[in-house]
Scaffold this active site. Sequence first.
Site, mmCIF file in Angstrom:
data_model
loop_
_atom_site.group_PDB
_atom_site.id
_atom_site.type_symbol
_atom_site.label_atom_id
_atom_site.label_comp_id
_atom_site.label_asym_id
_atom_site.label_seq_id
_atom_site.Cartn_x
_atom_site.Cartn_y
_atom_site.Cartn_z
ATOM 1 N N LYS A 29 -4.066 23.683 0.345
ATOM 2 C CA LYS A 29 -3.392 24.734 -0.429
ATOM 3 C C LYS A 29 -3.776 26.106 0.116
ATOM 4 O O LYS A 29 -4.904 26.556 -0.028
ATOM 5 C CB LYS A 29 -3.796 24.673 -1.907
ATOM 6 C CG LYS A 29 -2.946 25.645 -2.741
ATOM 7 C CD LYS A 29 -3.592 26.071 -4.016
ATOM 8 C CE LYS A 29 -4.273 27.397 -3.977
ATOM 9 N NZ LYS A 29 -3.454 28.565 -3.667
ATOM 10 N N GLU A 84 -17.355 27.588 -0.118
ATOM 11 C CA GLU A 84 -17.791 28.692 0.752
ATOM 12 C C GLU A 84 -17.348 29.962 0.045
ATOM 13 O O GLU A 84 -16.159 30.244 -0.068
ATOM 14 C CB GLU A 84 -17.143 28.557 2.136
ATOM 15 C CG GLU A 84 -17.615 27.310 2.860
ATOM 16 C CD GLU A 84 -17.042 27.167 4.257
ATOM 17 O OE1 GLU A 84 -16.605 28.161 4.841
ATOM 18 O OE2 GLU A 84 -17.025 26.026 4.753
ATOM 19 N N CYS A 110 -15.961 37.581 4.776
ATOM 20 C CA CYS A 110 -17.003 37.134 3.846
ATOM 21 C C CYS A 110 -18.406 37.546 4.297
ATOM 22 O O CYS A 110 -19.240 37.902 3.475
ATOM 23 C CB CYS A 110 -16.928 35.628 3.667
ATOM 24 S SG CYS A 110 -16.985 34.728 5.224
ATOM 25 N N GLU A 126 -19.604 42.052 -4.554
ATOM 26 C CA GLU A 126 -18.808 42.029 -3.329
ATOM 27 C C GLU A 126 -17.573 42.918 -3.516
ATOM 28 O O GLU A 126 -16.828 42.756 -4.479
ATOM 29 C CB GLU A 126 -18.363 40.589 -3.035
ATOM 30 C CG GLU A 126 -17.614 40.462 -1.730
ATOM 31 C CD GLU A 126 -17.093 39.046 -1.494
ATOM 32 O OE1 GLU A 126 -16.482 38.466 -2.406
ATOM 33 O OE2 GLU A 126 -17.296 38.524 -0.381
HETATM 34 P P1 NAD Z 1 -10.016 33.532 -4.456
HETATM 35 O O1 NAD Z 1 -11.242 32.991 -5.064
HETATM 36 O O2 NAD Z 1 -9.212 34.470 -5.263
HETATM 37 O O3 NAD Z 1 -9.010 32.363 -4.036
HETATM 38 C C1 NAD Z 1 -9.386 31.355 -3.113
HETATM 39 C C2 NAD Z 1 -8.429 30.185 -3.276
HETATM 40 O O4 NAD Z 1 -8.690 29.546 -4.529
HETATM 41 C C3 NAD Z 1 -6.943 30.591 -3.313
HETATM 42 O O5 NAD Z 1 -6.176 29.652 -2.601
HETATM 43 C C4 NAD Z 1 -6.628 30.557 -4.780
HETATM 44 O O6 NAD Z 1 -5.254 30.345 -5.058
HETATM 45 C C5 NAD Z 1 -7.468 29.375 -5.235
HETATM 46 N N1 NAD Z 1 -7.755 29.337 -6.671
HETATM 47 C C6 NAD Z 1 -7.787 30.367 -7.534
HETATM 48 N N2 NAD Z 1 -8.068 29.930 -8.784
HETATM 49 C C7 NAD Z 1 -8.218 28.590 -8.692
HETATM 50 C C8 NAD Z 1 -8.521 27.570 -9.640
HETATM 51 N N3 NAD Z 1 -8.721 27.840 -10.927
HETATM 52 N N4 NAD Z 1 -8.615 26.295 -9.208
HETATM 53 C C9 NAD Z 1 -8.438 26.005 -7.896
HETATM 54 N N5 NAD Z 1 -8.129 26.928 -6.964
HETATM 55 C C10 NAD Z 1 -8.025 28.209 -7.351
HETATM 56 O O7 NAD Z 1 -10.487 34.150 -3.084
HETATM 57 P P2 NAD Z 1 -9.645 35.060 -2.119
HETATM 58 O O8 NAD Z 1 -9.488 36.362 -2.828
HETATM 59 O O9 NAD Z 1 -8.453 34.320 -1.643
HETATM 60 O O10 NAD Z 1 -10.620 35.236 -0.881
HETATM 61 C C11 NAD Z 1 -11.605 36.197 -0.813
HETATM 62 C C12 NAD Z 1 -12.946 35.601 -1.150
HETATM 63 O O11 NAD Z 1 -13.223 34.519 -0.286
HETATM 64 C C13 NAD Z 1 -14.095 36.577 -0.954
HETATM 65 O O12 NAD Z 1 -14.980 36.471 -2.038
HETATM 66 C C14 NAD Z 1 -14.765 36.074 0.326
HETATM 67 O O13 NAD Z 1 -16.117 36.420 0.440
HETATM 68 C C15 NAD Z 1 -14.552 34.619 0.207
HETATM 69 N N6 NAD Z 1 -14.654 33.969 1.510
HETATM 70 C C16 NAD Z 1 -15.769 33.247 1.791
HETATM 71 C C17 NAD Z 1 -15.926 32.657 3.043
HETATM 72 C C18 NAD Z 1 -17.169 31.865 3.383
HETATM 73 O O14 NAD Z 1 -17.191 31.230 4.444
HETATM 74 N N7 NAD Z 1 -18.178 31.850 2.554
HETATM 75 C C19 NAD Z 1 -14.930 32.809 4.003
HETATM 76 C C20 NAD Z 1 -13.807 33.558 3.681
HETATM 77 C C21 NAD Z 1 -13.670 34.124 2.428
#
Ligand code: NAD
Length: 493
Positions: free
Chosen positions: A183, A258, A292, A393
């Site tokens: 997804k 992650e 991230c 963050e």
């Molecule tokens: P997000 O948490 O808003 O969304 C991530 C994914 O989760 C999306 O596909 C979203 O649709 C899905 N999602 C949202 N609610 C959900 C639920 N209730 N159940 C299941 N899935 C759900 O994150 P984002 O804004 O897309 O990305 C940015 C974040 O990602 C930042 O915090 C960044 O640090 C983190 N990130 C971490 C890494 C790592 O390797 N640690 C890498 C890249 C990004």
Amino acid sequence: MNPYDYIKKEPYKLYIDGEFVIPKEKEVFDVINPVTNEPFAKVYKAGKEEVERAILAARRAFDEGPWGRMSAKERSKLLLKAGQILDKRKEEFACTETLECGKLYAGVLYFEAEMCVDAFEYFAGKARCIEGKTVPIDENTVNLVQWYPHGVVGEILPWNGPLMMGCQKICAILAAGNTAVVKPSSWASLSMMLLAEVFEEAGFPKGVVNIVAGSGSVVGDAIVKSPLVDMAAMTGGTDTGKHIIEASKDTVKEIALELGGKSPNIMFEDVNIDDAVKWARWGFTQNSGQVCVSGTRLLVQRSIYEEFIEKLKIECEKMVPGDGFDRTSTLNTLIHREHAKVVWGYIEKGKAQGARLVCGGVPYEDETLKKGNFVPVTLFADVTPDMTIFQEEIFGPVLCITPFDTEEEAVKLANATEYGLAGGVFTKDMKRGLRVAQKIKGGQIYVNSYFSKGMIEAQGTGWKQSGLGVAGIQKYMISKTIFIDTETGSVPQ
Ligand code: NAD
């Protein structure tokens, strides 16, 4: 080549069980260019029914289909073939990702797309190198420790590196022998919808990879809660990670997360300031801070504090905001208006809580930039651990700078948040560099560089609230230990 020529006129379809499908409700969502905030494509949105179909297809492909019975060599060859197809379509992928995410085109084409092809090659090799071990227990026992795929893996992706993260994760999932339901984020779905064509063309058996765009609350939630999904992995924010932990509890499935970061970058007084300033700037401005592992908390030894800030300000003010296709741009837009609003909220909080604004911090006046979601590089000095901008963050081009006097204090400040993703330390004293690197609570630490090395071979994990689970192919595998008795011994009394 006009990048829009690569964009499909009709909505991008879901990819389920080897077919490109229109969902029952025919709902679509807009894809928006963040440089102009104008929609330029549409994607079909999966509902619960489509997610269930995708999960069942992945289930069949694993339990009954050819995937579960194929040799590692056959799986490896398919991955290599897909990598070659992707390699030929790199420009198309780079244009699409640049249009959708607003990134700098050269970075996507020459770095991210290259890393994607590399992921196919690397994991194709890995698929053939999965090894177990035998443990000497006693003279009548042969023990085998083996690694197995989980089965069906649901992979939920973020918007900040959709192509690169998508490729790396799907390749690892498949190399381990799993099938996948993927997804992408609704803010960045196109590269995964296109990647489905690569898997199709490479000849992957149907159901092995399924790609379902849609919301987190419907598609993501259904993946996490399904009893037919063996493992759910998500890369995204820590709050979403906490939701997933909660939502997965009834099925006690394997989860891997992650999550976010607030990584420290430590500058000791013996550094070459001019070089270190460039690394510090690089460490938090890639993709406008939407990375991230960004080094967003700069800890600087007091004796060089003001000089460092002055030089860093000059370096940051050189950055040129603009469209990612414009070769002169060095600072890209943020992904979405809503996200920019969150970042501006933090900037205002920083000012209100008394941090010293060194540069940036006010919106651009330029009419073209105002159409997009551009945020200038913003430096806050004298940031203390009790301030929100030190702890949370921001995910934008905002740096918090804090002075320290001793090594002990630097380590304490470095570890003073709930996150533990990455970190950096700059010093000419290598003993100190290693000592401090070992004391930073985080899964990816750089000494005298920042975020620039081969992360595919040596992936980091998230410590503390930055994640759950191990990295690489092992993340998608589960172990089993088998004891074989070579003599029929007596039952223990
Ligand atoms: P997000 O948490 O808003 O969304 C991530 C994914 O989760 C999306 O596909 C979203 O649709 C899905 N999602 C949202 N609610 C959900 C639920 N209730 N159940 C299941 N899935 C759900 O994150 P984002 O804004 O897309 O990305 C940015 C974040 O990602 C930042 O915090 C960044 O640090 C983190 N990130 C971490 C890494 C790592 O390797 N640690 C890498 C890249 C990004």
